[in-house]
Design an enzyme around this catalytic site. Structure first.
Site, PDB file in Angstrom:
ATOM      1  N   ARG A  79      39.802  61.295 145.060  1.00  0.00           N
ATOM      2  CA  ARG A  79      38.857  60.415 144.179  1.00  0.00           C
ATOM      3  C   ARG A  79      37.217  60.300 145.351  1.00  0.00           C
ATOM      4  O   ARG A  79      37.736  60.233 146.447  1.00  0.00           O
ATOM      5  CB  ARG A  79      38.983  58.783 143.999  1.00  0.00           C
ATOM      6  N   HIS A 124      26.236  56.076 139.756  1.00  0.00           N
ATOM      7  CA  HIS A 124      25.915  54.428 139.699  1.00  0.00           C
ATOM      8  C   HIS A 124      25.245  53.908 140.346  1.00  0.00           C
ATOM      9  O   HIS A 124      24.090  54.354 141.204  1.00  0.00           O
ATOM     10  CB  HIS A 124      27.513  53.496 139.973  1.00  0.00           C
ATOM     11  N   CYS A 146      28.159  58.662 134.581  1.00  0.00           N
ATOM     12  CA  CYS A 146      30.252  58.665 135.355  1.00  0.00           C
ATOM     13  C   CYS A 146      30.914  58.462 134.129  1.00  0.00           C
ATOM     14  O   CYS A 146      30.736  59.850 133.052  1.00  0.00           O
ATOM     15  CB  CYS A 146      30.496  56.893 136.098  1.00  0.00           C
TER      16      CYS A 146
END
Length: 236
Positions: free
Chosen positions: A126, A192, A91
């Site tokens: 997003r 993640h 990320c």
């Protein structure tokens, strides 16, 4: 046989539990009888010249900027790559390895570390949610990578970086069907989870890349069952 794993700037790049990637690499190496050392480095402390795998996790805009400044001043990550060490970044850590990344609502460009031929700018929406990707060049059940993405930046690859996976579920790099980047021994990706506990074959591949040889497989039925359940949940 020994291995040194370096967790880079947990205070800046550690807000999503990505330090779990370090713990998984350590355990999977130790289960095979490999003497393993974990070194935690914070800004102002020198990165070790003996590290074999360097890990960077997620963080906010300000943390990204601070991390780049400290890593440039130190220079150790660039020297590590030059001598063939593995860098695995997730990320925000992935974004700062590129040539540039944007910060804030205005998407102000910041210079990155230049270890990956990628650039990151703010995307149209997003990317948040469970993801499923197919690892390029890998076949069978181990080819599937699951995780959780949460990023506003969209990453575009240059000629020197290869996409790591094809997107099956999620946004990935820039909603272009690709996820992550690979360039030599430098690997960046968005998921993640942490991603390595979810995908043990990926953890073993990083260990093999650092050690320079294949590893004997580990037979852990409970872990395999949990992985199958996670893959099924994403597909559902």
């Amino acid at each position: 046989m020994s291995l040194e794993i370096v967790q880079v700037y947990q205070s800046l790049l550690g807000i999503y539990g990505d330090q779990g990637n370090t713990k998984v690499l350590q355990k999977r190496a130790e289960w095979r009888g490999i003497d393993t050392k974990v070194t935690w480095v914070e800004p102002g402390q020198p990165l070790p010249e003996t590290g074999d795998i360097f890990l960077l996790g997620g963080g906010e805009d300000g943390a990204q900027t601070a991390a780049v400044k400290a890593l440039k001043a130190d220079g150790g990550l660039h020297r590590a790559v030059d001598r063939g060490a593995v860098v695995f970044a997730v990320c925000a850590g992935y974004q700062i390895l590129g040539h540039s990344f944007g910060v804030g609502d205005a998407d102000e460009p910041r210079e990155g570390l230049g270890l990956l031929d990628v650039t990151t700018t703010r995307g149209p929406r997003r990317a948040v949610g469970e993801v499923l990707h197919r690892w390029i060049g890998r076949f069978g059940d181990d080819a599937w990578i699951s995780g959780f993405e949460n990023h506003g930046g969209y990453t575009h690859l240059g000629d020197d970086a290869q996409p790591f996976a094809h997107v099956e579920v999620g946004v990935g790099n820039a909603n272009d069907g690709t996820e992550g980047a690979l360039q030599g021994t430098v690997v960046g990706m968005y998921p993640h989870g942490p991603v390595l506990p979810r995908n043990p074959a990926l953890a073993d591949w990083l260990l093999e890349l650092a050690l320079g040889h294949e590893l004997d497989p580990l037979y852990l039925p409970a872990h395999d069952a949990l992985r199958r359940a996670r893959l099924a949940a994403v597909r559902a």
